[in-house]
Design a protein around this motif. Structure first.
Motif, PDB file in Angstrom:
ATOM      1  N   TRP A  75       0.873  -1.238  -0.011  1.00  0.00           N
ATOM      2  CA  TRP A  75       0.035   0.173   0.142  1.00  0.00           C
ATOM      3  C   TRP A  75       0.693   1.060  -0.080  1.00  0.00           C
ATOM      4  O   TRP A  75       1.942   1.388   0.644  1.00  0.00           O
ATOM      5  CB  TRP A  75      -0.890  -0.163   1.164  1.00  0.00           C
ATOM      6  CG  TRP A  75      -2.000  -1.179   1.154  1.00  0.00           C
ATOM      7  CD1 TRP A  75      -1.594  -2.588   1.753  1.00  0.00           C
ATOM      8  CD2 TRP A  75      -3.143  -1.229   0.630  1.00  0.00           C
ATOM      9  NE1 TRP A  75      -2.436  -3.245   1.355  1.00  0.00           N
ATOM     10  CE2 TRP A  75      -3.634  -2.510   0.797  1.00  0.00           C
ATOM     11  CE3 TRP A  75      -3.843  -0.159   0.070  1.00  0.00           C
ATOM     12  CZ2 TRP A  75      -4.840  -2.834   0.347  1.00  0.00           C
ATOM     13  CZ3 TRP A  75      -5.129  -0.757  -0.713  1.00  0.00           C
ATOM     14  CH2 TRP A  75      -5.704  -1.832  -0.489  1.00  0.00           C
ATOM     15  N   ASP A  76       0.597   2.053  -0.949  1.00  0.00           N
ATOM     16  CA  ASP A  76       1.466   3.416  -0.934  1.00  0.00           C
ATOM     17  C   ASP A  76       0.406   4.540  -0.677  1.00  0.00           C
ATOM     18  O   ASP A  76      -0.985   4.459  -1.097  1.00  0.00           O
ATOM     19  CB  ASP A  76       2.038   3.611  -2.259  1.00  0.00           C
ATOM     20  CG  ASP A  76       2.986   2.589  -2.729  1.00  0.00           C
ATOM     21  OD1 ASP A  76       3.449   2.193  -1.772  1.00  0.00           O
ATOM     22  OD2 ASP A  76       3.424   2.334  -3.985  1.00  0.00           O
ATOM     23  N   VAL A 116      -2.887   3.832  -2.609  1.00  0.00           N
ATOM     24  CA  VAL A 116      -2.970   3.162  -3.872  1.00  0.00           C
ATOM     25  C   VAL A 116      -2.516   1.603  -3.394  1.00  0.00           C
ATOM     26  O   VAL A 116      -1.464   1.642  -2.635  1.00  0.00           O
ATOM     27  CB  VAL A 116      -1.655   3.620  -4.937  1.00  0.00           C
ATOM     28  CG1 VAL A 116      -1.342   2.884  -5.997  1.00  0.00           C
ATOM     29  CG2 VAL A 116      -2.266   5.018  -5.390  1.00  0.00           C
ATOM     30  N   CYS A 117      -3.320   0.631  -4.014  1.00  0.00           N
ATOM     31  CA  CYS A 117      -2.721  -0.703  -3.904  1.00  0.00           C
ATOM     32  C   CYS A 117      -1.898  -1.227  -5.084  1.00  0.00           C
ATOM     33  O   CYS A 117      -2.488  -1.160  -6.082  1.00  0.00           O
ATOM     34  CB  CYS A 117      -4.113  -1.608  -3.598  1.00  0.00           C
ATOM     35  SG  CYS A 117      -3.563  -3.336  -3.380  1.00  0.00           S
ATOM     36  N   ARG A 118      -0.767  -1.763  -4.666  1.00  0.00           N
ATOM     37  CA  ARG A 118       0.133  -2.148  -5.743  1.00  0.00           C
ATOM     38  C   ARG A 118       0.256  -3.694  -5.615  1.00  0.00           C
ATOM     39  O   ARG A 118       0.510  -3.883  -4.591  1.00  0.00           O
ATOM     40  CB  ARG A 118       1.547  -1.443  -5.610  1.00  0.00           C
ATOM     41  CG  ARG A 118       2.318  -1.805  -6.717  1.00  0.00           C
ATOM     42  CD  ARG A 118       3.863  -0.899  -6.628  1.00  0.00           C
ATOM     43  NE  ARG A 118       3.946  -0.262  -5.279  1.00  0.00           N
ATOM     44  CZ  ARG A 118       4.765  -0.843  -4.199  1.00  0.00           C
ATOM     45  NH1 ARG A 118       5.443  -2.095  -4.738  1.00  0.00           N
ATOM     46  NH2 ARG A 118       5.082  -0.239  -3.302  1.00  0.00           N
ATOM     47  N   THR A 119       0.088  -4.407  -6.711  1.00  0.00           N
ATOM     48  CA  THR A 119      -0.069  -5.741  -6.459  1.00  0.00           C
ATOM     49  C   THR A 119       1.269  -6.314  -7.485  1.00  0.00           C
ATOM     50  O   THR A 119       1.193  -5.747  -8.717  1.00  0.00           O
ATOM     51  CB  THR A 119      -1.272  -6.300  -6.942  1.00  0.00           C
ATOM     52  OG1 THR A 119      -2.396  -5.898  -5.931  1.00  0.00           O
ATOM     53  CG2 THR A 119      -1.503  -7.950  -6.732  1.00  0.00           C
ATOM     54  N   THR A 120       1.934  -7.355  -6.828  1.00  0.00           N
ATOM     55  CA  THR A 120       2.794  -7.860  -7.727  1.00  0.00           C
ATOM     56  C   THR A 120       2.624  -9.457  -7.778  1.00  0.00           C
ATOM     57  O   THR A 120       2.564  -9.914  -6.902  1.00  0.00           O
ATOM     58  CB  THR A 120       4.308  -7.507  -7.209  1.00  0.00           C
ATOM     59  OG1 THR A 120       4.621  -6.122  -6.928  1.00  0.00           O
ATOM     60  CG2 THR A 120       5.360  -8.026  -7.767  1.00  0.00           C
TER      61      THR A 120
END
Length: 141
Positions: A75-76, A116-120
């Motif tokens: 999470w950013d 912002v949810c960042r998914t990797t």
């Protein structure tokens, strides 16, 4: 004393050669002190990761782990510097921390913030066989 019925021949052991090299490399590269129990977890961890990486890359079929491994989520908090220009302010925090920070930034006034949810998703690809691919296929990184 070895039992004759349990002695393996070279062809049986040949397939284990690369795995033995992975284990030997992990043993060689992991610093340990004999008689010091504090270094045992380091060695066990290094061996586990090395063997798991080998099994994932060399033994399992491509994509076998993709469904078993959940995507990594980070999470950013982003702040709007100028209209339409966002910059990461607080990277890799928990969702609740990001939401709290975002609310406090907006309450203080003057800052537009968003979470912002960042998914990797990580996949393991098999190594190409000798002669496969070309230098044009090489990863530039």
């Amino acid at each position: 004393m070895t039992r004759p019925d349990r002695v393996r021949t070279d062809p049986d052991l040949a397939e284990l050669g690369p795995l033995a090299q992975v284990i030997a490399r992990a043993l060689r590269d992991t610093p340990i002190r004999l008689g010091n129990p504090d270094t045992t977890p380091d060695l066990v961890g290094a061996l586990t990761v090395a063997v798991a990486a080998y099994i994932g890359a060399e033994v399992l079929p491509p994509g076998a782990l993709d469904q078993a491994r959940p995507p990594a989520v980070a999470w950013d908090v982003e702040i709007e510097n100028k209209p339409g220009q966002w910059a990461v302010f607080s990277p890799n925090c928990s969702r609740s921390a990001a939401l709290e920070w975002c609310a406090s930034a907006e309450e203080s006034g003057g800052w537009s913030a968003r979470v912002v949810c960042r998914t990797t998703i990580t996949t393991i690809e098999p190594r190409p066989a000798l002669g496969e691919g070309s230098s044009a296929d090489a990863d530039p990184a």
